[in-house]
Design a protein around this motif. Sequence first.
Motif, PDB file in Angstrom:
ATOM      1  N   CYS A 337       1.336  -1.174  -0.230  1.00  0.00           N
ATOM      2  CA  CYS A 337      -0.021   0.389  -0.434  1.00  0.00           C
ATOM      3  C   CYS A 337       0.894   1.003  -0.216  1.00  0.00           C
ATOM      4  O   CYS A 337       1.590   1.178   0.116  1.00  0.00           O
ATOM      5  N   ASP A 368       1.523  -3.527   7.414  1.00  0.00           N
ATOM      6  CA  ASP A 368      -0.017  -3.214   7.422  1.00  0.00           C
ATOM      7  C   ASP A 368       0.655  -1.938   7.783  1.00  0.00           C
ATOM      8  O   ASP A 368      -0.513  -1.180   8.609  1.00  0.00           O
ATOM      9  N   SER A 395       5.609   3.925   1.735  1.00  0.00           N
ATOM     10  CA  SER A 395       5.064   2.088   1.101  1.00  0.00           C
ATOM     11  C   SER A 395       5.178   1.196   2.668  1.00  0.00           C
ATOM     12  O   SER A 395       5.511   1.646   3.111  1.00  0.00           O
ATOM     13  N   LEU A 403      -5.840  -9.873   1.586  1.00  0.00           N
ATOM     14  CA  LEU A 403      -6.649  -9.060   0.713  1.00  0.00           C
ATOM     15  C   LEU A 403      -8.154  -9.312  -0.764  1.00  0.00           C
ATOM     16  O   LEU A 403      -9.320  -9.183  -0.795  1.00  0.00           O
ATOM     17  N   GLN A 411     -12.388  -5.251   1.166  1.00  0.00           N
ATOM     18  CA  GLN A 411     -11.496  -5.103   0.679  1.00  0.00           C
ATOM     19  C   GLN A 411     -10.658  -3.575   0.847  1.00  0.00           C
ATOM     20  O   GLN A 411      -9.786  -2.887   1.360  1.00  0.00           O
ATOM     21  N   VAL A 415      -7.627  -1.157   3.130  1.00  0.00           N
ATOM     22  CA  VAL A 415      -6.760  -0.755   2.284  1.00  0.00           C
ATOM     23  C   VAL A 415      -6.931   0.815   2.733  1.00  0.00           C
ATOM     24  O   VAL A 415      -6.285   1.457   3.441  1.00  0.00           O
ATOM     25  N   GLN A 419      -4.228   2.310   5.187  1.00  0.00           N
ATOM     26  CA  GLN A 419      -3.315   3.395   4.769  1.00  0.00           C
ATOM     27  C   GLN A 419      -3.698   5.401   5.675  1.00  0.00           C
ATOM     28  O   GLN A 419      -2.595   6.162   5.871  1.00  0.00           O
ATOM     29  N   SER A 442      -2.659   7.888  -3.868  1.00  0.00           N
ATOM     30  CA  SER A 442      -2.150   6.592  -2.494  1.00  0.00           C
ATOM     31  C   SER A 442      -3.003   5.737  -3.653  1.00  0.00           C
ATOM     32  O   SER A 442      -3.352   5.905  -4.727  1.00  0.00           O
ATOM     33  N   SER A 444      -2.739   0.614  -4.162  1.00  0.00           N
ATOM     34  CA  SER A 444      -2.771  -0.609  -3.365  1.00  0.00           C
ATOM     35  C   SER A 444      -2.679  -1.322  -3.970  1.00  0.00           C
ATOM     36  O   SER A 444      -2.042  -1.189  -5.658  1.00  0.00           O
ATOM     37  N   ARG A 446      -4.593  -3.626  -5.911  1.00  0.00           N
ATOM     38  CA  ARG A 446      -4.955  -3.686  -7.440  1.00  0.00           C
ATOM     39  C   ARG A 446      -4.423  -2.470  -8.189  1.00  0.00           C
ATOM     40  O   ARG A 446      -4.193  -2.928  -9.560  1.00  0.00           O
ATOM     41  N   THR A 447      -4.059  -1.430  -7.253  1.00  0.00           N
ATOM     42  CA  THR A 447      -3.753  -0.815  -8.563  1.00  0.00           C
ATOM     43  C   THR A 447      -2.414  -0.769  -9.151  1.00  0.00           C
ATOM     44  O   THR A 447      -2.439  -0.363 -10.347  1.00  0.00           O
TER      45      THR A 447
END
Length: 529
Positions: A337, A368, A395, A403, A411, A415, A419, A442, A444, A446-447
């Motif tokens: 993240c 985390d 990071s 996740l 999810q 996230v 963050q 930001s 994640s 998935r990004t």
Amino acid sequence: MERAGSSKHTEVTRVDTLVVGAGFGGLAAALTLAEHGQSVRLHERLRYPGGCASSFEREGFRFEAGATLFSGLERGQLFGDWIARHKLDVQVDWIDPLVEFRCGARVLRVPRRREGLLEALCAEPGAPEARLRAFFAEQRRVADTLWELLDRPELLPPFDLRALLQHCKGLPRYLRLLRHVGRSLLRVLRGFELHEYRPLLEYLEGACQITVQCGVAEAEAPFALATMDYYYRGTGHVRGGIGELAWGLTRALEQCGGDARFADAVQGVTRLDARSASDPRWEVRTRSGSVRCRDLLLNMLPHDAGDLLRESGAEHATLQRALQRSSARVDAGWGACMLYLVARAPVGADDAAHHLQLVQDANAPYRDGNHLFCSISGAHDGDRAPPGRRTLTVSTHVQPTELRALSDPAQGERVAAIQQHMRAGLATLAPEWWQGVEHELSASPRTFQRFTGRHAGLVGGVPRRAGLRPYFALFDSPRAPGLQLVGDSQFPGQSTLAAALGGARAAARVLRTRAPAHSSVAGGMLPGP
């Protein structure tokens, strides 16, 4: 050279080697082959090189994609030699301290000198100086032995006669390492009665998490002891961002006759029936046309390589099993993240780039949002931010499999909570920067998956956990005739320098199969073909 896919290249229908992916593993492999007179073509789906270790532009600012330090930049090391040999317009700032480790009220500044960390730890109140010096002497012996191998890819498998002779000479040093094989770093610390010395233990917990991708209790000791020297392997700040180095290597590749194509994704692969050793073995379909090549190097995760080959009908059973084993090892790793910030420079801040490693609770897992790595641009980093402002890439490790087990709404909530924990850590441990934040983006896992194409947004490579499995990776990389994987999922992996060394190692394997050809570089890291 243009910084995006273009029509300036004439169509190439046959090359010696095609490299898919312009991360540092792919760049290193392509450049090494081109230096040795091979015809090389490099395809990248993004508009810029570097992969996960790149610089990107958003909303008028330039950020590092990942928060990390970059090594191998001095003369005599991989990137440093390429910068000098090809006269690359890449400027390195030698920052000091390299990183500032903040854990609660404790601040440990890691200086450029290798001995400086030991001196800083010995200066802590009540430090067990004799035991610390004994531990670091052993660490240095291990690191010197293993880095000598990593600096010379021709000494890694598969071995030729020259490599075997070199290894015979090093046998006495290798035997000293055997007592650490299969043991965790924590067991080594116990042997020196340092396993409860908090200043060292907390620092090593963070260092292991960002180098071998697991904590002190899990980390395979020889790998962990060696990567403790990562900061002293030509570590510096590339002015303008690591993307400048990636573009510099791309220019060097083209100067050596290689062909680099961006925003030009590979769409399919077909295995050919090669009737002689010189015949092409692969046909690769790209957005701009088809290319035939004898060797195909895939700078991608094994999951993504498996998908590409399966969809193309080019995968066979042995390769499939190797890809599945490699994928399982990578799945045990991490995603990230991210926070991308723009902040006013604090009053009195110097012009240098800075790197902060922040731990909120030393007794909680280093993930985390509890453990952060923060890379801060310098005042002379060109157009990354307006005057008086700096960009920050922050990071933290997260577990993508955890996740993915959640519903989409859950999810997003998880996230967002991570963050928010990251913001709290910055506010507590780096308030001088946090209070000046003016802009935030930001990201994640998935990004990362969406923008880089990496399966599940996995980053960082394979954790080097205690046991023999990390050594099997030397021999169990997914390969087929004329096909290899490179990148952070393959040995040695886990950093920009390691991924590049792995790319050079793959190129060395290709060169051993080729007939003698004229090398365009005198000397060089690899022996002339």
